[in-house]
Design a protein around this motif. Structure first.
Motif, PDB file in Angstrom:
ATOM      1  N   LEU A  87       0.786  -1.229  -0.214  1.00  0.00           N
ATOM      2  CA  LEU A  87      -0.143   0.060  -0.092  1.00  0.00           C
ATOM      3  C   LEU A  87       0.775   1.168  -0.132  1.00  0.00           C
ATOM      4  CD1 LEU A  87      -2.645  -1.124   2.522  1.00  0.00           C
ATOM      5  CD2 LEU A  87      -3.010  -0.942   0.249  1.00  0.00           C
ATOM      6  N   PRO A  88       0.374   2.394  -0.367  1.00  0.00           N
ATOM      7  CA  PRO A  88       1.156   3.492  -0.587  1.00  0.00           C
ATOM      8  C   PRO A  88       1.764   3.949   1.053  1.00  0.00           C
ATOM      9  CG  PRO A  88      -0.626   3.914  -1.941  1.00  0.00           C
ATOM     10  CD  PRO A  88      -0.759   2.411  -1.138  1.00  0.00           C
ATOM     11  N   GLY A  89       2.833   4.222   0.848  1.00  0.00           N
ATOM     12  CA  GLY A  89       3.594   4.878   2.434  1.00  0.00           C
ATOM     13  C   GLY A  89       3.965   3.601   3.084  1.00  0.00           C
ATOM     14  N   ASP A  90       3.380   2.258   2.614  1.00  0.00           N
ATOM     15  CA  ASP A  90       4.013   1.221   3.746  1.00  0.00           C
ATOM     16  C   ASP A  90       5.375   0.757   3.022  1.00  0.00           C
ATOM     17  OD1 ASP A  90       3.953  -0.719   5.482  1.00  0.00           O
ATOM     18  OD2 ASP A  90       2.252  -1.731   4.724  1.00  0.00           O
ATOM     19  N   ARG A  91       6.418   0.585   4.101  1.00  0.00           N
ATOM     20  CA  ARG A  91       7.655   0.109   3.775  1.00  0.00           C
ATOM     21  C   ARG A  91       7.950  -0.955   4.665  1.00  0.00           C
ATOM     22  NH1 ARG A  91       7.429   5.608   4.107  1.00  0.00           N
ATOM     23  NH2 ARG A  91       8.665   5.588   6.319  1.00  0.00           N
ATOM     24  N   ASN A  92       8.860  -1.656   4.441  1.00  0.00           N
ATOM     25  CA  ASN A  92       9.715  -2.655   5.156  1.00  0.00           C
ATOM     26  C   ASN A  92      10.242  -1.998   6.176  1.00  0.00           C
ATOM     27  OD1 ASN A  92       9.091  -5.231   3.366  1.00  0.00           O
ATOM     28  ND2 ASN A  92      10.431  -4.092   2.067  1.00  0.00           N
ATOM     29  N   GLY A  93      10.221  -2.621   7.593  1.00  0.00           N
ATOM     30  CA  GLY A  93      10.768  -2.315   8.646  1.00  0.00           C
ATOM     31  C   GLY A  93      10.608  -3.421   9.869  1.00  0.00           C
ATOM     32  N   GLY A  94       9.954  -2.784  11.096  1.00  0.00           N
ATOM     33  CA  GLY A  94      10.232  -3.618  12.340  1.00  0.00           C
ATOM     34  C   GLY A  94       8.872  -3.178  13.276  1.00  0.00           C
ATOM     35  N   ILE A  95       8.694  -4.088  13.963  1.00  0.00           N
ATOM     36  CA  ILE A  95       7.628  -3.796  14.921  1.00  0.00           C
ATOM     37  C   ILE A  95       7.900  -4.059  16.327  1.00  0.00           C
ATOM     38  CG2 ILE A  95       6.246  -5.721  14.681  1.00  0.00           C
ATOM     39  CD1 ILE A  95       3.752  -3.855  14.350  1.00  0.00           C
ATOM     40  N   LEU A  96       7.301  -3.337  17.323  1.00  0.00           N
ATOM     41  CA  LEU A  96       7.233  -3.841  18.690  1.00  0.00           C
ATOM     42  C   LEU A  96       5.941  -4.254  19.196  1.00  0.00           C
ATOM     43  CD1 LEU A  96       8.610  -3.843  21.932  1.00  0.00           C
ATOM     44  CD2 LEU A  96       7.574  -1.331  21.943  1.00  0.00           C
ATOM     45  N   ARG A  97       5.739  -5.435  19.741  1.00  0.00           N
ATOM     46  CA  ARG A  97       4.357  -5.653  20.186  1.00  0.00           C
ATOM     47  C   ARG A  97       4.576  -6.010  21.671  1.00  0.00           C
ATOM     48  NH1 ARG A  97       0.926  -6.449  15.912  1.00  0.00           N
ATOM     49  NH2 ARG A  97       2.071  -7.409  14.003  1.00  0.00           N
ATOM     50  N   VAL A  98       3.435  -5.821  22.662  1.00  0.00           N
ATOM     51  CA  VAL A  98       3.224  -6.282  23.978  1.00  0.00           C
ATOM     52  C   VAL A  98       1.972  -7.028  23.956  1.00  0.00           C
ATOM     53  CG1 VAL A  98       2.697  -5.446  26.059  1.00  0.00           C
ATOM     54  CG2 VAL A  98       4.435  -4.197  24.980  1.00  0.00           C
TER      55      VAL A  98
END
Length: 220
Positions: A87-98
């Motif tokens: 989707l526009p503006g979405d890029r590969n990267g990372g995420i933190l979850r609790v």
């Protein structure tokens, strides 16, 4: 025991993550991530799966278990990669979850990186650490960071229990793939954030250790 005898996940995977253990409700549970895009909780006595949380991408870092909110029951904190949805503006990267101990998400925070420098080898492979800093819990881990600073940013990030970013370290000399740790180096009752990265020096890859302020991420 074998946690998954005779069955396979929908997406073929393997585990690079270590397992965190906690005694919850009188029973020991193990928590681990895998490249099958799930985080798992298993009964530590039998290996039976309690739950699986479908994640954004492979989870190579070991989760950390801590009572962030002082409620008497711990939460499961982990970081992982995210893959762009296209989707526009979405890029590969990372995420933190609790997550709660029974696998429900409390909060999350994405760190998107520009470009695909580490698309296949990963962005958030650093195992998080949690410590009390000036009277409040701080979650620290290595990541691509909120801003692209060179390839992958090579930063350590600090977050509060609501998944709000508190600080980002300066860009370090190499990728932050290793686990972050807290330690009171001076004996003054206040921990430092410690991390080691690999960097090239005269054509030879060498380790470099960083000591960061736990409240600001600044080099000490």
């Amino acid at each position: 025991w074998n946690s998954n005898p005779g069955t396979n996940t929908a997406v073929a995977g393997f585990m690079h993550s270590g397992m965190a253990l906690a005694r919850i409700g009188g029973a020991w549970q193990g928590f681990a991530g895998s490249s099958s895009m799930q985080v798992h909780s298993v009964n530590a006595a039998t290996g039976a799966q309690n739950w699986g949380f479908f994640n954004a991408d492979s989870t190579m870092a070991t989760p950390v278990v801590a009572d962030l909110y002082g409620v008497g029951t711990p939460q499961v904190i982990f970081s992982s990669d995210t893959t762009s949805s296209g989707l526009p503006g979405d890029r590969n990267g990372g995420i933190l979850r609790v997550l709660t101990a029974d696998g429900k998400q409390v909060c999350s925070a994405a760190q998107f990186a520009n470009g695909d420098t580490y698309k296949y080898s990963g962005y958030n492979n650093s195992t998080p650490a949690v410590a009390q800093v000036d009277g409040r819990p701080v979650i620290a881990f290595g990541s691509t960071g909120p801003v692209q600073t060179g390839p992958g940013a090579n930063q350590v990030l600090g977050f509060d229990p609501a998944c709000r970013m508190l600080w980002a370290s300066p860009a370090l000399a190499g990728r932050v793939d290793t686990a972050v740790s807290f330690a009171d180096l001076t004996g003054a009752g206040r921990p430092s954030v410690l991390v080691v990265v690999g960097h090239l020096e005269g054509g030879t890859r060498k380790p470099r250790v960083y000591d960061l302020d736990p409240a600001t991420g600044a080099l000490q």
